[in-house]
Motif scaffolding. Structure first.
Motif, PDB file in Angstrom:
ATOM      1  N   CYS A 187       0.826  -1.204   0.000  1.00  0.00           N
ATOM      2  CA  CYS A 187       0.000   0.000   0.000  1.00  0.00           C
ATOM      3  C   CYS A 187       0.864   1.260   0.000  1.00  0.00           C
ATOM      4  N   ASP A 202       0.448   5.580   0.842  1.00  0.00           N
ATOM      5  CA  ASP A 202      -0.345   6.691   1.373  1.00  0.00           C
ATOM      6  C   ASP A 202       0.295   7.983   0.882  1.00  0.00           C
ATOM      7  N   SER A 220      -1.036  11.046   1.198  1.00  0.00           N
ATOM      8  CA  SER A 220      -1.745  12.167   1.803  1.00  0.00           C
ATOM      9  C   SER A 220      -0.828  13.322   2.181  1.00  0.00           C
ATOM     10  N   SER A 240      -8.959   9.457  -3.489  1.00  0.00           N
ATOM     11  CA  SER A 240      -8.283   8.844  -2.353  1.00  0.00           C
ATOM     12  C   SER A 240      -6.768   8.961  -2.488  1.00  0.00           C
ATOM     13  N   TYR A 272      -4.832   6.835  -1.116  1.00  0.00           N
ATOM     14  CA  TYR A 272      -4.330   5.483  -0.902  1.00  0.00           C
ATOM     15  C   TYR A 272      -4.302   4.688  -2.201  1.00  0.00           C
ATOM     16  N   ARG A 292      -6.131   3.039  -7.185  1.00  0.00           N
ATOM     17  CA  ARG A 292      -6.306   4.081  -6.181  1.00  0.00           C
ATOM     18  C   ARG A 292      -7.635   3.892  -5.454  1.00  0.00           C
ATOM     19  N   GLY A 293      -7.589   4.027  -4.113  1.00  0.00           N
ATOM     20  CA  GLY A 293      -8.807   3.947  -3.326  1.00  0.00           C
ATOM     21  C   GLY A 293      -9.310   2.544  -3.066  1.00  0.00           C
ATOM     22  N   LYS A 331     -10.044  -0.869  -1.260  1.00  0.00           N
ATOM     23  CA  LYS A 331     -10.315  -1.099   0.158  1.00  0.00           C
ATOM     24  C   LYS A 331      -9.184  -1.861   0.856  1.00  0.00           C
ATOM     25  N   ALA A 375      -7.132   1.535   1.742  1.00  0.00           N
ATOM     26  CA  ALA A 375      -7.859   2.697   2.267  1.00  0.00           C
ATOM     27  C   ALA A 375      -8.422   2.387   3.646  1.00  0.00           C
TER      28      ALA A 375
END
Length: 218
Positions: free
Chosen positions: A161, A163, A165, A185, A187, A211-212, A214, A217
């Protein structure tokens, strides 16, 4: 905050299938909204985040990022020497792509050192897409939750994964950093396939991303 989309196709191979068979095909597609690494050419360079002990030759390319650009790898060791060698080279292929973006080099020798086949072609296209947009990135991208399957002595698959952000677009010409909110997202789930070459380097040969998803995320 995530990097703005660029014209690279996004797809995700089924995680279970990848980990069971260690095979698949695809393209790179995640680094798009907030992150692209490096018009900070004049800043002090910093080493890419260290990973588990590298496998293979000792004369590997050294990757450094400009000040303010960082990849962090969390939970990137297992205690198993083979798996840790694979994960180490996954960190290097991630860093190699960002290094090529930072330096604006679609023909990066470091990129070709850690990627081959479809993964190399897609990465070169990915770097070119950033350059065509006059973009780079700044900030921190966090990579976490790696899942690894070693199929045999020279074949492996890793799903992990990202991130984004805290990673942001940066205009190469003006140096302007874009921290505007995004509706996408931050993620990204990556599914990768690797082959160990004759020098002992686990090269990435296929990459799929979504992207995004589950899987990553929160």
């Amino acid at each position: 905050m995530k990097r703005r989309p660029l014209p690279v196709a996004a797809a995700l191979m089924a995680t279970a299938a990848l980990l069971l068979t260690a095979c698949g095909s695809g393209d790179d597609s995640a680094k798009s909204n907030d992150k692209i690494a490096g018009a900070d050419v004049g800043d002090t360079a910093t080493s890419a985040s260290p990973s588990a002990g590298a496998s293979g030759p000792s004369d590997r390319p050294k990757i450094t990022f400009p000040k303010g650009v960082e990849n962090k790898f969390e939970g990137w060791t297992t205690g198993d020497p083979t798996k840790d060698a694979v994960l180490s080279d996954v960190t290097q292929t991630v860093n190699a792509v960002d290094d090529a973006i930072v330096r604006g080099d679609t023909n990066s020798e470091t990129l070709a050192y850690y990627r081959q086949g479809k993964a190399l072609v897609s990465a070169q296209k990915w770097v070119r897409a950033w350059l065509d947009e006059d973009l780079t990135w700044t900030g921190v991208t966090r990579y976490f939750n790696p899942k690894i399957k070693v199929a045999d002595s020279d074949t492996a698959a890793v799903v992990y994964c990202a991130d984004e952000s805290k990673a942001y677009n940066k205009n190469r010409k003006t140096g302007t950093v874009d921290k505007s909110p995004s509706d996408e997202s931050p993620y990204v789930t990556y599914s990768t396939q690797l082959k160990k070459n004759s020098n002992g380097v686990w090269q990435t040969t296929d990459v799929l991303s979504k992207r995004g998803d589950k899987t990553c995320a929160p």
